[in-house]
Write a protein that holds these residues in place. Structure first.
Motif, PDB file in Angstrom:
ATOM      1  N   THR A   1      64.794  53.752  71.035  1.00  0.00           N
ATOM      2  CA  THR A   1      63.512  53.780  70.243  1.00  0.00           C
ATOM      3  C   THR A   1      62.153  54.192  71.053  1.00  0.00           C
ATOM      4  O   THR A   1      61.207  54.627  70.646  1.00  0.00           O
ATOM      5  N   GLU A   2      62.385  53.723  72.462  1.00  0.00           N
ATOM      6  CA  GLU A   2      61.192  54.174  73.366  1.00  0.00           C
ATOM      7  C   GLU A   2      60.780  55.722  73.147  1.00  0.00           C
ATOM      8  O   GLU A   2      61.368  56.628  73.577  1.00  0.00           O
ATOM      9  N   ASN A   3      59.234  55.743  72.976  1.00  0.00           N
ATOM     10  CA  ASN A   3      58.729  57.097  72.960  1.00  0.00           C
ATOM     11  C   ASN A   3      59.467  58.159  72.074  1.00  0.00           C
ATOM     12  O   ASN A   3      59.371  59.374  72.274  1.00  0.00           O
ATOM     13  N   LYS A   4      59.995  57.570  71.055  1.00  0.00           N
ATOM     14  CA  LYS A   4      60.513  58.558  70.082  1.00  0.00           C
ATOM     15  C   LYS A   4      59.569  58.845  68.878  1.00  0.00           C
ATOM     16  O   LYS A   4      59.786  59.833  68.011  1.00  0.00           O
ATOM     17  N   ILE A   5      58.564  58.309  68.623  1.00  0.00           N
ATOM     18  CA  ILE A   5      57.388  58.685  67.526  1.00  0.00           C
ATOM     19  C   ILE A   5      56.178  58.758  67.863  1.00  0.00           C
ATOM     20  O   ILE A   5      55.905  58.156  68.917  1.00  0.00           O
ATOM     21  N   SER A   6      55.573  59.485  67.138  1.00  0.00           N
ATOM     22  CA  SER A   6      54.097  59.803  67.812  1.00  0.00           C
ATOM     23  C   SER A   6      53.076  58.955  66.835  1.00  0.00           C
ATOM     24  O   SER A   6      53.475  58.106  66.081  1.00  0.00           O
ATOM     25  N   VAL A   7      51.858  59.025  67.742  1.00  0.00           N
ATOM     26  CA  VAL A   7      50.759  58.143  66.780  1.00  0.00           C
ATOM     27  C   VAL A   7      50.641  58.472  65.357  1.00  0.00           C
ATOM     28  O   VAL A   7      50.566  57.562  64.552  1.00  0.00           O
ATOM     29  N   PRO A   8      50.289  59.775  65.098  1.00  0.00           N
ATOM     30  CA  PRO A   8      50.213  60.106  63.767  1.00  0.00           C
ATOM     31  C   PRO A   8      51.213  59.682  62.814  1.00  0.00           C
ATOM     32  O   PRO A   8      51.005  59.361  61.572  1.00  0.00           O
TER      33      PRO A   8
ATOM     34  N   LYS B   1      62.883  52.823  58.828  1.00  0.00           N
ATOM     35  CA  LYS B   1      62.883  54.112  58.105  1.00  0.00           C
ATOM     36  C   LYS B   1      64.659  54.113  57.497  1.00  0.00           C
ATOM     37  O   LYS B   1      65.242  54.671  58.536  1.00  0.00           O
ATOM     38  N   THR B   2      64.948  53.888  56.366  1.00  0.00           N
ATOM     39  CA  THR B   2      66.101  53.736  56.062  1.00  0.00           C
ATOM     40  C   THR B   2      66.466  55.071  54.924  1.00  0.00           C
ATOM     41  O   THR B   2      67.625  55.315  54.670  1.00  0.00           O
ATOM     42  N   ASP B   3      65.591  55.895  54.910  1.00  0.00           N
ATOM     43  CA  ASP B   3      65.944  57.253  54.200  1.00  0.00           C
ATOM     44  C   ASP B   3      66.914  58.241  55.009  1.00  0.00           C
ATOM     45  O   ASP B   3      66.493  58.646  56.247  1.00  0.00           O
ATOM     46  N   PRO B   4      67.959  58.343  54.444  1.00  0.00           N
ATOM     47  CA  PRO B   4      68.779  59.087  55.305  1.00  0.00           C
ATOM     48  C   PRO B   4      68.292  60.525  55.869  1.00  0.00           C
ATOM     49  O   PRO B   4      68.767  61.234  56.441  1.00  0.00           O
ATOM     50  N   LYS B   5      67.304  61.218  54.844  1.00  0.00           N
ATOM     51  CA  LYS B   5      66.629  62.338  55.586  1.00  0.00           C
ATOM     52  C   LYS B   5      65.731  62.172  56.506  1.00  0.00           C
ATOM     53  O   LYS B   5      65.287  63.338  57.256  1.00  0.00           O
ATOM     54  N   SER B   6      65.313  60.910  57.097  1.00  0.00           N
ATOM     55  CA  SER B   6      64.410  60.840  58.324  1.00  0.00           C
ATOM     56  C   SER B   6      65.289  61.047  59.492  1.00  0.00           C
ATOM     57  O   SER B   6      66.522  60.436  59.506  1.00  0.00           O
ATOM     58  N   PRO B   7      64.802  61.843  60.510  1.00  0.00           N
ATOM     59  CA  PRO B   7      65.308  61.980  61.702  1.00  0.00           C
ATOM     60  C   PRO B   7      65.602  60.591  62.462  1.00  0.00           C
ATOM     61  O   PRO B   7      66.263  60.755  63.468  1.00  0.00           O
ATOM     62  N   TYR B   8      64.879  59.459  62.224  1.00  0.00           N
ATOM     63  CA  TYR B   8      65.029  58.166  62.814  1.00  0.00           C
ATOM     64  C   TYR B   8      66.313  57.342  62.321  1.00  0.00           C
ATOM     65  O   TYR B   8      66.576  56.393  62.877  1.00  0.00           O
ATOM     66  N   GLN B   9      66.721  57.874  60.952  1.00  0.00           N
ATOM     67  CA  GLN B   9      67.856  57.175  60.430  1.00  0.00           C
ATOM     68  C   GLN B   9      69.028  56.997  61.274  1.00  0.00           C
ATOM     69  O   GLN B   9      69.719  56.253  61.771  1.00  0.00           O
ATOM     70  N   LYS B  10      69.303  58.135  62.214  1.00  0.00           N
ATOM     71  CA  LYS B  10      70.218  58.147  63.230  1.00  0.00           C
ATOM     72  C   LYS B  10      70.337  57.356  64.221  1.00  0.00           C
ATOM     73  O   LYS B  10      70.971  56.811  64.702  1.00  0.00           O
ATOM     74  N   ILE B  11      68.987  57.038  64.552  1.00  0.00           N
ATOM     75  CA  ILE B  11      68.582  56.153  65.875  1.00  0.00           C
ATOM     76  C   ILE B  11      68.976  54.571  65.326  1.00  0.00           C
ATOM     77  O   ILE B  11      69.665  53.994  65.984  1.00  0.00           O
ATOM     78  N   ARG B  12      68.413  54.431  63.758  1.00  0.00           N
ATOM     79  CA  ARG B  12      68.963  53.397  63.488  1.00  0.00           C
ATOM     80  C   ARG B  12      70.148  52.920  63.228  1.00  0.00           C
ATOM     81  O   ARG B  12      70.863  51.656  63.679  1.00  0.00           O
TER      82      ARG B  12
END
Length: 406
Positions: A96-103, A210-221
């Protein structure tokens, strides 16, 4: 809790603890170090001289790739005394490190606050709101701290670009006089100086929840849960260690990973069709959560379907049903899908949750059943100190020993 010695002998049998760290910039073996060192201190306090050894084992990733795991073993110095305690660690920080932006984090925070308001406005949750507002301490937190957080986030979202620009100018002007870590890109450094805590701590939660399957972070989770379950299963079935019991231990967000791992294990043991015997899940004896936000995650972040989507809603509930209190499961307006196809084979697991009133992340877990909530009372201040104090509190290790080792 009693101050007297739990037992004059080293714990019998072969026990494995699998630790799952929480949010932040964690380094490999840090949680393992804290846990093992303080268990040694606890045994010394109990007049039980203990040896500590470094062991390695071959492991596989979920995709079949191989790696070498390092873990430590605690055993009695008296060779005539049987028993050992192995401490393993699941390290997920790089995922998860440095995978998401401040906005994106600020947008997530806004949605979370909106979700909190929406949750308590649902008719079926009116009793929860009434219970919350009956307690003066919680009422103050709910009305003022939540409101303050909302105001802070909105102001920060507005001034963040300006603040970063001002620091950038200051760094450029001071450039000739700077040294060490300041001799790097002023633009990148301005970001590091403003938002390290926001990125390193809130970012982990924002990605994982972020449990929404459409979120790009769902794969990380999903990758975090899958790899944790893969390691847990290999520890359970390790022929050389041949453990009598395995305890999964999660701190902070790590407790959510531990819970989701066991929920996934419920599904896989159901599909195995043999009551989980081929998976040796009877060796999985305990779940320890501390500094846990599980209730908050369940209330505000779980994927919730609309009332009229009774099929979708029931499927989501079935797939996330481990130890959920039946009375908190939203009743469907339809008579269909009443039977849950997930038959959880983990009812034998003892679950102990530790919390502290000065820890803003944790709390008494009310959303789940068949667990013990233990309030810790170590002296600390509100905030990060309260959230991290469990690691060095001897009462914490004494309690774990009482529940799982003796």
């Amino acid at each position: 809790m009693s101050q007297t010695s739990t037992n004059i002998r080293f714990p019998q049998g072969r026990t494995a603890f699998l630790l799952i760290h929480g949010i932040g910039q964690q380094n490999p073996y840090e949680t393992l170090d804290y846990f093992a060192q303080n268990f040694i201190k606890y045994f010394e306090q109990e007049k039980l001289p203990t040896d500590l050894e470094h062991h390695i084992a071959k492991r596989e990733f979920a995709n079949g790739g191989r790696w070498i795991e390092s873990f430590v073993r605690l055993s009695p110095q008296d060779a005539t005394e049987p028993g050992l305690i192995d401490v393993h660690e699941y390290y997920w920080a790089p995922d998860t490190e440095n995978k998401i932006s401040v906005p994106e984090i600020l947008q997530w925070a806004e949605q979370t606050l909106d979700g909190t308001i929406e949750f308590y406005n649902r008719p079926e949750n009116q009793n929860l709101l009434d219970n919350l507002l009956e307690n003066r301490h919680r009422q103050g937190w709910f009305k003022f701290r939540l409101r303050s957080l909302t105001i802070f986030l909105r102001i920060f979202n507005f001034i963040y670009p300006l603040l970063r620009l001002l620091i950038l100018v200051a760094l450029l002007i001071a450039g000739p006089f700077l040294k060490g870590r300041y001799l790097q890109s002023a633009w990148k450094l301005s970001k590091k100086l403003i938002v390290p805590l926001l990125i390193n701590f809130v970012g982990d939660v924002a990605i994982y929840t972020k449990t929404d399957p459409k979120s790009p972070y769902q794969k990380i989770r999903q990758q975090v849960i899958t790899e944790c379950l893969t390691l847990l299963q290999q520890i359970i079935k390790d022929p050389q260690a041949n453990y009598d019991q395995v305890i999964i231990v999660g701190h902070s967000l790590g407790s959510c990973i531990a819970y989701d791992t066991l929920n996934q294990l419920c599904i896989e043991s159901t599909l195995a069709g043999d009551l989980g015997k081929s998976m040796d899940i009877d060796k999985l004896k305990g779940l320890v959560t501390f500094g846990s936000p599980l209730d908050k995650i369940a209330f505000f972040f779980r994927n919730v379907a609309q009332e009229q989507q009774y099929i979708r809603r029931r499927i989501i509930q079935h797939l996330n049903s481990f130890r959920i209190k039946p009375e908190l499961v939203t009743k469907s307006t339809s008579n269909y899908l009443g039977k849950n196809p997930v038959v959880c084979q983990l009812e034998h697991i003892s679950w102990v949750n530790y919390y502290h009133l000065q820890d803003p992340i944790s709390g008494n877990l009310d959303y789940y059943e068949n667990l013990i909530n233990e309030e810790m009372t170590y002296k600390t201040s509100w905030g990060a100190s309260g959230h991290l104090g469990y690691w060095t509190d001897m009462k914490f290790y004494e309690s774990i020993a009482k529940y799982f080792l003796y």
